[in-house]
Scaffold this motif. Structure first.
Motif, PDB file in Angstrom:
ATOM      1  N   ARG A 137      46.180 -30.390  24.604  1.00 22.59           N
ATOM      2  CA  ARG A 137      47.268 -30.197  25.558  1.00 22.59           C
ATOM      3  C   ARG A 137      47.731 -31.595  25.950  1.00 22.59           C
ATOM      4  NH1 ARG A 137      45.232 -26.666  28.894  1.00 22.59           N
ATOM      5  NH2 ARG A 137      46.336 -24.964  27.916  1.00 22.59           N
ATOM      6  N   TRP A 138      48.995 -31.892  25.661  1.00 21.94           N
ATOM      7  CA  TRP A 138      49.569 -33.208  25.923  1.00 21.94           C
ATOM      8  C   TRP A 138      50.950 -33.019  26.509  1.00 21.94           C
ATOM      9  CZ3 TRP A 138      53.196 -36.135  22.531  1.00 21.94           C
ATOM     10  CH2 TRP A 138      53.391 -37.428  22.976  1.00 21.94           C
ATOM     11  N   ARG A 139      51.163 -33.518  27.708  1.00 22.06           N
ATOM     12  CA  ARG A 139      52.434 -33.378  28.423  1.00 22.06           C
ATOM     13  C   ARG A 139      52.837 -31.911  28.574  1.00 22.06           C
ATOM     14  NH1 ARG A 139      56.174 -38.251  26.006  1.00 22.06           N
ATOM     15  NH2 ARG A 139      54.830 -39.940  26.706  1.00 22.06           N
ATOM     16  N   GLY A 140      51.844 -31.048  28.781  1.00 24.34           N
ATOM     17  CA  GLY A 140      52.097 -29.630  29.004  1.00 24.34           C
ATOM     18  C   GLY A 140      52.299 -28.806  27.752  1.00 24.34           C
ATOM     19  N   GLU A 141      52.256 -29.424  26.589  1.00 19.42           N
ATOM     20  CA  GLU A 141      52.452 -28.729  25.312  1.00 19.42           C
ATOM     21  C   GLU A 141      51.141 -28.715  24.531  1.00 19.42           C
ATOM     22  OE1 GLU A 141      55.390 -27.406  24.226  1.00 19.42           O
ATOM     23  OE2 GLU A 141      56.427 -28.035  26.046  1.00 19.42           O
ATOM     24  N   ILE A 142      50.953 -27.698  23.707  1.00 18.24           N
ATOM     25  CA  ILE A 142      49.809 -27.655  22.803  1.00 18.24           C
ATOM     26  C   ILE A 142      50.252 -28.298  21.494  1.00 18.24           C
ATOM     27  CG2 ILE A 142      48.185 -26.199  21.538  1.00 18.24           C
ATOM     28  CD1 ILE A 142      47.775 -26.144  24.574  1.00 18.24           C
ATOM     29  N   VAL A 143      49.509 -29.302  21.064  1.00 18.05           N
ATOM     30  CA  VAL A 143      49.805 -29.990  19.808  1.00 18.05           C
ATOM     31  C   VAL A 143      48.559 -29.956  18.930  1.00 18.05           C
ATOM     32  CG1 VAL A 143      51.580 -31.490  20.791  1.00 18.05           C
ATOM     33  CG2 VAL A 143      49.217 -32.252  20.781  1.00 18.05           C
ATOM     34  N   ALA A 144      48.766 -30.039  17.624  1.00 20.12           N
ATOM     35  CA  ALA A 144      47.657 -30.011  16.674  1.00 20.12           C
ATOM     36  C   ALA A 144      47.666 -31.297  15.866  1.00 20.12           C
ATOM     37  CB  ALA A 144      47.790 -28.812  15.741  1.00 20.12           C
ATOM     38  N   THR A 145      46.482 -31.764  15.518  1.00 18.62           N
ATOM     39  CA  THR A 145      46.336 -32.908  14.638  1.00 18.62           C
ATOM     40  C   THR A 145      45.207 -32.622  13.657  1.00 18.62           C
ATOM     41  OG1 THR A 145      46.020 -35.302  14.545  1.00 18.62           O
ATOM     42  CG2 THR A 145      44.750 -34.131  16.192  1.00 18.62           C
ATOM     43  N   HIS A 146      45.232 -33.295  12.542  1.00 14.21           N
ATOM     44  CA  HIS A 146      44.147 -33.150  11.574  1.00 14.21           C
ATOM     45  C   HIS A 146      42.879 -33.776  12.150  1.00 14.21           C
ATOM     46  CE1 HIS A 146      46.442 -31.618   8.179  1.00 14.21           C
ATOM     47  NE2 HIS A 146      47.429 -32.360   8.652  1.00 14.21           N
ATOM     48  N   LEU A 147      41.763 -33.171  11.846  1.00 16.46           N
ATOM     49  CA  LEU A 147      40.485 -33.639  12.372  1.00 16.46           C
ATOM     50  C   LEU A 147      40.234 -35.101  11.995  1.00 16.46           C
ATOM     51  CD1 LEU A 147      37.890 -32.980  13.894  1.00 16.46           C
ATOM     52  CD2 LEU A 147      36.947 -32.111  11.752  1.00 16.46           C
ATOM     53  N   GLY A 148      40.570 -35.497  10.779  1.00 17.32           N
ATOM     54  CA  GLY A 148      40.365 -36.879  10.348  1.00 17.32           C
ATOM     55  C   GLY A 148      41.185 -37.869  11.161  1.00 17.32           C
ATOM     56  N   ALA A 149      42.418 -37.514  11.493  1.00 17.53           N
ATOM     57  CA  ALA A 149      43.271 -38.386  12.301  1.00 17.53           C
ATOM     58  C   ALA A 149      42.711 -38.514  13.714  1.00 17.53           C
ATOM     59  CB  ALA A 149      44.697 -37.848  12.338  1.00 17.53           C
ATOM     60  N   TRP A 150      42.234 -37.412  14.277  1.00 22.13           N
ATOM     61  CA  TRP A 150      41.636 -37.436  15.615  1.00 22.13           C
ATOM     62  C   TRP A 150      40.393 -38.325  15.618  1.00 22.13           C
ATOM     63  CZ3 TRP A 150      42.456 -36.775  20.512  1.00 22.13           C
ATOM     64  CH2 TRP A 150      41.391 -36.593  21.385  1.00 22.13           C
ATOM     65  N   ASN A 151      39.530 -38.153  14.618  1.00 23.25           N
ATOM     66  CA  ASN A 151      38.314 -38.972  14.540  1.00 23.25           C
ATOM     67  C   ASN A 151      38.654 -40.455  14.403  1.00 23.25           C
ATOM     68  OD1 ASN A 151      36.556 -36.821  14.828  1.00 23.25           O
ATOM     69  ND2 ASN A 151      36.413 -36.451  12.639  1.00 23.25           N
ATOM     70  N   ALA A 152      39.695 -40.784  13.645  1.00 20.19           N
ATOM     71  CA  ALA A 152      40.105 -42.185  13.497  1.00 20.19           C
ATOM     72  C   ALA A 152      40.563 -42.766  14.832  1.00 20.19           C
ATOM     73  CB  ALA A 152      41.214 -42.294  12.450  1.00 20.19           C
ATOM     74  N   LEU A 153      41.290 -41.980  15.633  1.00 21.12           N
ATOM     75  CA  LEU A 153      41.717 -42.448  16.961  1.00 21.12           C
ATOM     76  C   LEU A 153      40.521 -42.687  17.884  1.00 21.12           C
ATOM     77  CD1 LEU A 153      44.851 -40.245  17.716  1.00 21.12           C
ATOM     78  CD2 LEU A 153      44.795 -42.734  17.495  1.00 21.12           C
ATOM     79  N   VAL A 154      39.565 -41.775  17.842  1.00 21.29           N
ATOM     80  CA  VAL A 154      38.374 -41.916  18.688  1.00 21.29           C
ATOM     81  C   VAL A 154      37.571 -43.151  18.268  1.00 21.29           C
ATOM     82  CG1 VAL A 154      36.168 -40.851  19.328  1.00 21.29           C
ATOM     83  CG2 VAL A 154      38.254 -39.466  19.256  1.00 21.29           C
ATOM     84  N   GLU A 155      37.366 -43.313  16.970  1.00 22.20           N
ATOM     85  CA  GLU A 155      36.584 -44.450  16.477  1.00 22.20           C
ATOM     86  C   GLU A 155      37.279 -45.783  16.734  1.00 22.20           C
ATOM     87  OE1 GLU A 155      35.657 -43.623  12.394  1.00 22.20           O
ATOM     88  OE2 GLU A 155      34.471 -41.866  12.939  1.00 22.20           O
ATOM     89  N   SER A 156      38.607 -45.795  16.770  1.00 23.55           N
ATOM     90  CA  SER A 156      39.339 -47.035  17.001  1.00 23.55           C
ATOM     91  C   SER A 156      39.304 -47.461  18.473  1.00 23.55           C
ATOM     92  CB  SER A 156      40.800 -46.880  16.572  1.00 23.55           C
ATOM     93  OG  SER A 156      41.526 -46.080  17.503  1.00 23.55           O
ATOM     94  N   GLY A 157      38.917 -46.543  19.358  1.00 22.04           N
ATOM     95  CA  GLY A 157      38.888 -46.849  20.778  1.00 22.04           C
ATOM     96  C   GLY A 157      40.193 -46.536  21.495  1.00 22.04           C
ATOM     97  N   ARG A 158      41.187 -46.015  20.796  1.00 21.31           N
ATOM     98  CA  ARG A 158      42.463 -45.666  21.435  1.00 21.31           C
ATOM     99  C   ARG A 158      42.344 -44.398  22.252  1.00 21.31           C
ATOM    100  NH1 ARG A 158      47.840 -46.529  18.459  1.00 21.31           N
ATOM    101  NH2 ARG A 158      48.416 -45.869  20.538  1.00 21.31           N
TER     102      ARG A 158
END
Length: 56
Positions: free
Chosen positions: A28-49
């Motif tokens: 949930r981002w800015r009141g909307e439900i959005v989807a991302t690929h699991l690999g992209a999400w993991n890359a964001l988490v690992e990068s510290g963003r």
């Protein structure tokens, strides 16, 4: 689970993890439900963003 997404200029955007499966993460981002690929999400988490800030 609640996260902060770090964006340009030191600003942050709150994200809420709504659901997750083997292939996608639903947020949930800015009141909307959005989807991302699991690999992209993991890359964001690992990068510290994306930083976990709490449950709820």
């Amino acid at each position: 689970m609640t996260y902060n997404l770090r964006v340009a200029g030191g600003l942050t955007e709150p994200l809420e993890l709504v659901a997750q499966n083997r292939y996608h993460v639903f947020l949930r981002w800015r009141g909307e439900i959005v989807a991302t690929h699991l690999g992209a999400w993991n890359a964001l988490v690992e990068s510290g963003r994306v930083v976990e800030v709490g449950h709820g």
